[in-house]
Design a protein around this motif. Structure first.
Motif, PDB file in Angstrom:
ATOM      1  N   GLN A  96       0.826  -1.202   0.000  1.00 40.43           N
ATOM      2  CA  GLN A  96       0.000   0.000   0.000  1.00 40.43           C
ATOM      3  C   GLN A  96       0.860   1.252   0.000  1.00 40.43           C
ATOM      4  O   GLN A  96       2.008   1.225   0.436  1.00 40.43           O
ATOM      5  CB  GLN A  96      -0.892   0.017   1.244  1.00 40.43           C
ATOM      6  CG  GLN A  96      -1.969  -1.055   1.250  1.00 40.43           C
ATOM      7  CD  GLN A  96      -2.945  -0.913   0.110  1.00 40.43           C
ATOM      8  OE1 GLN A  96      -3.029  -1.783  -0.742  1.00 40.43           O
ATOM      9  NE2 GLN A  96      -3.670   0.170   0.070  1.00 40.43           N
ATOM     10  N   CYS A  97       0.271   2.344  -0.474  1.00 40.85           N
ATOM     11  CA  CYS A  97       0.830   3.694  -0.318  1.00 40.85           C
ATOM     12  C   CYS A  97       2.220   3.846  -0.919  1.00 40.85           C
ATOM     13  O   CYS A  97       3.071   4.550  -0.378  1.00 40.85           O
ATOM     14  CB  CYS A  97       0.855   4.090   1.151  1.00 40.85           C
ATOM     15  SG  CYS A  97      -0.739   3.960   1.968  1.00 40.85           S
ATOM     16  N   GLY A  98       2.478   3.178  -2.045  1.00 37.19           N
ATOM     17  CA  GLY A  98       3.763   3.307  -2.717  1.00 37.19           C
ATOM     18  C   GLY A  98       4.837   2.354  -2.239  1.00 37.19           C
ATOM     19  O   GLY A  98       5.979   2.458  -2.652  1.00 37.19           O
ATOM     20  N   TRP A  99       4.478   1.409  -1.368  1.00 38.70           N
ATOM     21  CA  TRP A  99       5.444   0.433  -0.874  1.00 38.70           C
ATOM     22  C   TRP A  99       5.331  -0.841  -1.681  1.00 38.70           C
ATOM     23  O   TRP A  99       4.244  -1.230  -2.114  1.00 38.70           O
ATOM     24  CB  TRP A  99       5.168   0.087   0.588  1.00 38.70           C
ATOM     25  CG  TRP A  99       5.484   1.164   1.566  1.00 38.70           C
ATOM     26  CD1 TRP A  99       5.026   2.446   1.539  1.00 38.70           C
ATOM     27  CD2 TRP A  99       6.281   1.056   2.725  1.00 38.70           C
ATOM     28  NE1 TRP A  99       5.505   3.132   2.613  1.00 38.70           N
ATOM     29  CE2 TRP A  99       6.269   2.296   3.370  1.00 38.70           C
ATOM     30  CE3 TRP A  99       7.007   0.015   3.292  1.00 38.70           C
ATOM     31  CZ2 TRP A  99       6.962   2.546   4.545  1.00 38.70           C
ATOM     32  CZ3 TRP A  99       7.688   0.260   4.469  1.00 38.70           C
ATOM     33  CH2 TRP A  99       7.672   1.517   5.085  1.00 38.70           C
ATOM     34  N   LEU A 100       6.460  -1.528  -1.846  1.00 39.97           N
ATOM     35  CA  LEU A 100       6.487  -2.837  -2.488  1.00 39.97           C
ATOM     36  C   LEU A 100       7.656  -3.625  -1.935  1.00 39.97           C
ATOM     37  O   LEU A 100       8.549  -3.074  -1.301  1.00 39.97           O
ATOM     38  CB  LEU A 100       6.595  -2.698  -4.015  1.00 39.97           C
ATOM     39  CG  LEU A 100       7.858  -2.039  -4.595  1.00 39.97           C
ATOM     40  CD1 LEU A 100       9.002  -3.035  -4.754  1.00 39.97           C
ATOM     41  CD2 LEU A 100       7.536  -1.401  -5.922  1.00 39.97           C
ATOM     42  N   VAL A 110       8.360   3.747  -3.342  1.00 37.53           N
ATOM     43  CA  VAL A 110       8.504   4.469  -4.600  1.00 37.53           C
ATOM     44  C   VAL A 110       7.605   5.700  -4.485  1.00 37.53           C
ATOM     45  O   VAL A 110       6.379   5.597  -4.579  1.00 37.53           O
ATOM     46  CB  VAL A 110       8.134   3.575  -5.802  1.00 37.53           C
ATOM     47  CG1 VAL A 110       8.351   4.326  -7.101  1.00 37.53           C
ATOM     48  CG2 VAL A 110       8.965   2.285  -5.774  1.00 37.53           C
ATOM     49  N   THR A 111       8.237   6.849  -4.254  1.00 38.83           N
ATOM     50  CA  THR A 111       7.542   8.047  -3.802  1.00 38.83           C
ATOM     51  C   THR A 111       7.741   9.220  -4.752  1.00 38.83           C
ATOM     52  O   THR A 111       8.853   9.751  -4.850  1.00 38.83           O
ATOM     53  CB  THR A 111       8.066   8.447  -2.404  1.00 38.83           C
ATOM     54  OG1 THR A 111       7.980   7.312  -1.535  1.00 38.83           O
ATOM     55  CG2 THR A 111       7.293   9.605  -1.829  1.00 38.83           C
ATOM     56  N   GLN A 138      -2.009   1.517  -4.259  1.00 38.45           N
ATOM     57  CA  GLN A 138      -0.787   0.726  -4.133  1.00 38.45           C
ATOM     58  C   GLN A 138       0.305   1.546  -4.801  1.00 38.45           C
ATOM     59  O   GLN A 138       1.088   2.197  -4.126  1.00 38.45           O
ATOM     60  CB  GLN A 138      -0.973  -0.652  -4.757  1.00 38.45           C
ATOM     61  CG  GLN A 138      -1.922  -1.511  -3.930  1.00 38.45           C
ATOM     62  CD  GLN A 138      -2.130  -2.877  -4.528  1.00 38.45           C
ATOM     63  OE1 GLN A 138      -2.533  -3.007  -5.675  1.00 38.45           O
ATOM     64  NE2 GLN A 138      -1.875  -3.902  -3.732  1.00 38.45           N
ATOM     65  N   ARG A 139       0.366   1.553  -6.138  1.00 41.99           N
ATOM     66  CA  ARG A 139       1.273   2.440  -6.873  1.00 41.99           C
ATOM     67  C   ARG A 139       0.706   3.841  -6.780  1.00 41.99           C
ATOM     68  O   ARG A 139      -0.487   4.056  -6.959  1.00 41.99           O
ATOM     69  CB  ARG A 139       1.362   1.997  -8.341  1.00 41.99           C
ATOM     70  CG  ARG A 139       2.189   2.918  -9.220  1.00 41.99           C
ATOM     71  CD  ARG A 139       2.218   2.416 -10.668  1.00 41.99           C
ATOM     72  NE  ARG A 139       0.907   2.329 -11.254  1.00 41.99           N
ATOM     73  CZ  ARG A 139       0.335   3.271 -12.000  1.00 41.99           C
ATOM     74  NH1 ARG A 139       0.969   4.400 -12.263  1.00 41.99           N
ATOM     75  NH2 ARG A 139      -0.876   3.087 -12.495  1.00 41.99           N
TER      76      ARG A 139
END
Length: 152
Positions: A96-100, A110-111, A138-139
Motif C-alpha cells: 500500500q501507499c507506494g510500498w512494495l 517508490v515516492t 498501491q502504486r
C-alpha cells in the motif's frame, strides 16, 4: 571524524540475481567489487543512484522485513512507474501507499515528490484529501492525487 553509514543487506542465496535486477532498474547502478564463492557471488559492494550498499549471501536465518525500507524519491509519474514496475519484475509484491517488496523480499517506497508536496500542503483540507487518496493506492498515481486535492 564523520564515518560513512552504509546499509548492509543479508540475502539468502540470490545476491547475484539481485545485482542483475538492480542493474536493470537503477540507471546509475555500479558494482564496485564482488567476492565469489565458486561460481556464485558471495559478497558485493554496489551503488544504486549514488547510495552505496554492502551485501552478502548468508542464508535464510534473517529475512528482510518492512521494518527497513529504501525510499526512491521520483520526479514524475514516468519515473515512479519505472521504479515501481522494475522492482516488481519477476516476482515482487505490491503493498500500500507506494510500498512494495522486490522478489528478494527487500522493501522499497517508490515516492513521487508531488506526493510529499501535496501531503504537506499548508491547507489542511487539501493535505487530508491527498493523504486519503494515497491511502487507497498501491502504486502512487499523481493525477489521482491532484484530482482529490482539486475536489476540495
Amino acid at each position: 571524524m564523520a564515518a560513512p553509514v552504509t546499509p548492509f543487506l543479508w540475502f539468502d542465496d540470490d545476491l547475484g540475481d539481485a545485482l542483475e535486477l538492480y542493474g536493470r532498474v537503477f540507471p546509475d547502478f555500479l558494482v564496485h567489487e564482488k567476492g565469489m564463492a565458486g561460481d556464485a557471488v558471495f559478497t558485493a559492494t554496489f551503488e544504486c543512484n549514488g547510495q552505496r550498499f554492502q551485501a552478502m549471501n548468508a542464508g535464510p536465518q534473517f529475512p528482510f522485513t518492512e521494518a527497513v525500507s529504501f525510499m526512491i524519491l521520483c520526479e514524475d509519474q514516468e519515473e515512479t512507474d519505472h521504479y515501481w514496475y522494475g522492482l516488481l519484475a519477476d516476482g515482487g509484491v505490491e503493498s500500500q501507499c507506494g510500498w512494495l517488496k522486490d522478489r528478494f523480499g527487500l522493501s522499497w517506497q517508490v515516492t513521487p515528490k508531488r506526493l510529499l508536496e501535496l501531503n504537506g500542503d499548508p491547507d489542511p483540507e487539501r493535505a487530508r484529501a491527498s493523504m486519503a487518496a494515497m491511502m487507497t493506492m498501491q502504486r502512487i498515481v499523481i493525477a489521482d492525487l491532484e484530482a482529490a486535492v482539486a475536489a476540495v
